[in-house]
Design a protein around this motif. Sequence first.
Motif, PDB file in Angstrom:
ATOM      1  N   LEU A 230      28.894 -17.151  59.687  1.00 10.51           N
ATOM      2  CA  LEU A 230      28.874 -15.812  59.082  1.00 10.51           C
ATOM      3  C   LEU A 230      27.522 -15.132  59.242  1.00 10.51           C
ATOM      4  O   LEU A 230      27.435 -13.987  59.678  1.00 10.51           O
ATOM      5  CB  LEU A 230      29.140 -15.945  57.586  1.00 10.51           C
ATOM      6  N   SER A 231      26.451 -15.868  58.892  1.00 13.59           N
ATOM      7  CA  SER A 231      25.126 -15.237  58.942  1.00 13.59           C
ATOM      8  C   SER A 231      24.720 -14.961  60.390  1.00 13.59           C
ATOM      9  O   SER A 231      24.065 -13.961  60.680  1.00 13.59           O
ATOM     10  CB  SER A 231      24.079 -16.085  58.214  1.00 13.59           C
ATOM     11  N   THR A 232      25.140 -15.823  61.321  1.00 13.99           N
ATOM     12  CA  THR A 232      24.779 -15.595  62.725  1.00 13.99           C
ATOM     13  C   THR A 232      25.556 -14.395  63.282  1.00 13.99           C
ATOM     14  O   THR A 232      24.983 -13.549  63.988  1.00 13.99           O
ATOM     15  CB  THR A 232      25.060 -16.864  63.561  1.00 13.99           C
ATOM     16  N   ALA A 233      26.844 -14.316  62.958  1.00 11.75           N
ATOM     17  CA  ALA A 233      27.646 -13.188  63.446  1.00 11.75           C
ATOM     18  C   ALA A 233      27.081 -11.874  62.899  1.00 11.75           C
ATOM     19  O   ALA A 233      26.929 -10.884  63.620  1.00 11.75           O
ATOM     20  CB  ALA A 233      29.106 -13.354  63.013  1.00 11.75           C
ATOM     21  N   PHE A 234      26.726 -11.890  61.625  1.00 14.85           N
ATOM     22  CA  PHE A 234      26.145 -10.704  60.978  1.00 14.85           C
ATOM     23  C   PHE A 234      24.851 -10.302  61.680  1.00 14.85           C
ATOM     24  O   PHE A 234      24.637  -9.150  62.042  1.00 14.85           O
ATOM     25  CB  PHE A 234      25.886 -11.049  59.503  1.00 14.85           C
ATOM     26  N   LEU A 235      23.975 -11.289  61.896  1.00 16.54           N
ATOM     27  CA  LEU A 235      22.680 -11.017  62.536  1.00 16.54           C
ATOM     28  C   LEU A 235      22.876 -10.420  63.931  1.00 16.54           C
ATOM     29  O   LEU A 235      22.265  -9.408  64.284  1.00 16.54           O
ATOM     30  CB  LEU A 235      21.874 -12.329  62.636  1.00 16.54           C
ATOM     31  N   LEU A 236      23.754 -11.042  64.719  1.00 15.39           N
ATOM     32  CA  LEU A 236      23.917 -10.569  66.100  1.00 15.39           C
ATOM     33  C   LEU A 236      24.530  -9.172  66.134  1.00 15.39           C
ATOM     34  O   LEU A 236      24.137  -8.322  66.930  1.00 15.39           O
ATOM     35  CB  LEU A 236      24.774 -11.551  66.910  1.00 15.39           C
ATOM     36  N   LEU A 237      25.474  -8.935  65.233  1.00 16.90           N
ATOM     37  CA  LEU A 237      26.126  -7.619  65.210  1.00 16.90           C
ATOM     38  C   LEU A 237      25.118  -6.523  64.860  1.00 16.90           C
ATOM     39  O   LEU A 237      25.076  -5.475  65.508  1.00 16.90           O
ATOM     40  CB  LEU A 237      27.273  -7.646  64.185  1.00 16.90           C
ATOM     41  N   VAL A 238      24.263  -6.780  63.881  1.00 12.40           N
ATOM     42  CA  VAL A 238      23.303  -5.752  63.453  1.00 12.40           C
ATOM     43  C   VAL A 238      22.149  -5.645  64.448  1.00 12.40           C
ATOM     44  O   VAL A 238      21.837  -4.566  64.965  1.00 12.40           O
ATOM     45  CB  VAL A 238      22.752  -6.066  62.037  1.00 12.40           C
ATOM     46  N   ALA A 239      21.510  -6.812  64.752  1.00 11.18           N
ATOM     47  CA  ALA A 239      20.343  -6.788  65.656  1.00 11.18           C
ATOM     48  C   ALA A 239      20.762  -6.299  67.035  1.00 11.18           C
ATOM     49  O   ALA A 239      19.960  -5.729  67.769  1.00 11.18           O
ATOM     50  CB  ALA A 239      19.730  -8.182  65.756  1.00 11.18           C
ATOM     51  N   GLY A 240      22.028  -6.519  67.378  1.00 12.09           N
ATOM     52  CA  GLY A 240      22.499  -6.193  68.716  1.00 12.09           C
ATOM     53  C   GLY A 240      22.665  -4.715  68.980  1.00 12.09           C
ATOM     54  O   GLY A 240      22.845  -4.308  70.122  1.00 12.09           O
ATOM     55  N   HIS A 241      22.635  -3.871  67.941  1.00 12.16           N
ATOM     56  CA  HIS A 241      22.758  -2.452  68.275  1.00 12.16           C
ATOM     57  C   HIS A 241      21.751  -1.561  67.555  1.00 12.16           C
ATOM     58  O   HIS A 241      21.333  -0.553  68.092  1.00 12.16           O
ATOM     59  CB  HIS A 241      24.189  -1.943  68.073  1.00 12.16           C
ATOM     60  N   GLU A 242      21.323  -1.922  66.344  1.00 16.95           N
ATOM     61  CA  GLU A 242      20.468  -1.013  65.578  1.00 16.95           C
ATOM     62  C   GLU A 242      19.109  -0.777  66.237  1.00 16.95           C
ATOM     63  O   GLU A 242      18.449   0.207  65.971  1.00 16.95           O
ATOM     64  CB  GLU A 242      20.282  -1.546  64.155  1.00 16.95           C
ATOM     65  N   THR A 243      18.686  -1.722  67.060  1.00 14.56           N
ATOM     66  CA  THR A 243      17.399  -1.583  67.729  1.00 14.56           C
ATOM     67  C   THR A 243      17.545  -0.868  69.069  1.00 14.56           C
ATOM     68  O   THR A 243      16.748   0.006  69.409  1.00 14.56           O
ATOM     69  CB  THR A 243      16.812  -2.982  67.971  1.00 14.56           C
ATOM     70  N   THR A 244      18.588  -1.233  69.809  1.00 18.25           N
ATOM     71  CA  THR A 244      18.748  -0.665  71.155  1.00 18.25           C
ATOM     72  C   THR A 244      18.996   0.839  71.082  1.00 18.25           C
ATOM     73  O   THR A 244      18.523   1.591  71.940  1.00 18.25           O
ATOM     74  CB  THR A 244      19.902  -1.382  71.889  1.00 18.25           C
ATOM     75  N   VAL A 245      19.708   1.285  70.047  1.00 21.93           N
ATOM     76  CA  VAL A 245      19.936   2.731  69.899  1.00 21.93           C
ATOM     77  C   VAL A 245      18.595   3.462  69.845  1.00 21.93           C
ATOM     78  O   VAL A 245      18.414   4.513  70.477  1.00 21.93           O
ATOM     79  CB  VAL A 245      20.843   3.052  68.680  1.00 21.93           C
ATOM     80  N   ASN A 246      17.633   2.878  69.142  1.00 18.88           N
ATOM     81  CA  ASN A 246      16.316   3.534  69.043  1.00 18.88           C
ATOM     82  C   ASN A 246      15.536   3.461  70.350  1.00 18.88           C
ATOM     83  O   ASN A 246      14.797   4.388  70.676  1.00 18.88           O
ATOM     84  CB  ASN A 246      15.484   2.893  67.923  1.00 18.88           C
ATOM     85  N   LEU A 247      15.682   2.370  71.088  1.00 22.46           N
ATOM     86  CA  LEU A 247      14.927   2.287  72.349  1.00 22.46           C
ATOM     87  C   LEU A 247      15.459   3.327  73.349  1.00 22.46           C
ATOM     88  O   LEU A 247      14.689   4.001  74.033  1.00 22.46           O
ATOM     89  CB  LEU A 247      15.005   0.877  72.949  1.00 22.46           C
TER      90      LEU A 247
END
Length: 435
Positions: A230-247
């Motif tokens: 659960l925590s890994t899926a959550f981390l990957l889902l959030v980290a996987g897009h919230e940063t790239t949108v800004n870059l």
Amino acid sequence: MADPSVFAQILDYSNRANPYPLYAELRKTPVARQENGSYVVSTYREIEELLHDPRMSSDVRNLAHPAAGVPSQESSPSFLRLDPPEHDRLRRLAMRHFGPPHTPGRVDGMVPDLRGIVTRLIDGFAGRNEVDVVDDFAYPFPVTVICELLGVPREDEPRFHVWVEAGLEALDPKAASPEQQQKHAQASAEMGQYLTELIESHRRSPGSDLLSAMVTDDGPDGRMSQEQLLSTAFLLLVAGHETTVNLITNGMLTLLRHPDVLERLRRDPDLPIRLVEELLRYEPPVHFVPWRAALDDIEIADTTIPAGSQVILVLASGSRDPEHAREPDRFDPDRFDPDRFGLARDDDQHLGFGGGIHYCFGAPLARLETQIALRELACRLEHPRLVADPPPYRPNPVLRGPLHLPVRFDGIVPAQPTATTGRHEPEEQPVAQGT
Ligand code: HEM
């Protein structure tokens, strides 16, 4: 000595569009104690040192006095917030299905899909002469990619978007109000329920996605527990897009402010690798790592950080440290030499993906997405120009980027088959790997 209130000014929304002069002020005291007892570290050398220091913990349970914005103590934190050996085992378990040596082709194999998504999004601009680069492009692109990678139904995005936004609001180091914390707790519970159901459905009928692979893994490290999944899926889902949108958005904004580089990008298919590295240094999406805890008294830059203190590493300031990078406030994609990736750090290295054992897990994917996105935008938008400069920013000082980026243009040119399948193919242009 820098006034401790410099960091308070950095957190203040009025400085979101241009915090860089304040970072220069902050660097006058490389390790600055704040009124609340936390320590802000702003120079390249000191940040690098602490990123690699085993006496620095990412586990907030080691903080003597958790400050505002410190995430509440979860029963099973993701590996982003864990220390060795648990961090290393969970990171290995996830990485086995994402990158070399076990799954070397996962990211490079995504190139045709990434190009297809970008092409469809830009095709959708037809008939318009203004788009919001955030809402119409930079957000939907990495969200679609991370959903496909993880095996999350794309149509569920409106549901998890609300939960993720509530989580990010609560993580503002300035002032997470009790209402925000409450909203965050409820969002976490709902997201947890959603991901539990998703994990169950992948267990019943696994696909070729990352979540299915993690759920069914019988590798040397054993399986993840339900809570760890659960925590890994959550981390990957959030980290996987919230940063790239800004870059991507910071990238388009920077290109529109530097039309000579935008023009070069249209003509030079080799520029995206260097360009994206310079963006990660010059306009990075992650400005601080806010929650490191000192496990012991640490002597650094004539200061002693006492055990239990909160340490904030201002990555974006370190990457613009003139002691490290020549003319750090100049945007210069030619600063980077792709042939030197992976070698000893030199003055062209940046802290955009952090460093040490928590170095960004998704860096190869984020680089590839942004290289493709910016080149296609540059090649296909006719005469693009900014509507407002600076654009409105998102409130979050940690994950910093524009809230919207309205851009006008005269039309779009059709996608070029050569640009979409030629010079960016992995065998011809390998994705740059970090150290
Ligand atoms: C431009 C986009 C990105 C940037 C700037 C970025 C930046 C970072 C940074 C600075 C860290 C270090 C945090 C720390 O030291 O506490 C980090 C860690 C991480 N990132 Fe990224 N990231 C990006 C994209 C991604 C993507 C696309 C993924 C997933 C596919 C991802 C997954 C992770 C994970 C799982 C960690 C935790 C690693 C660990 O604790 O071992 N990131 N990222």
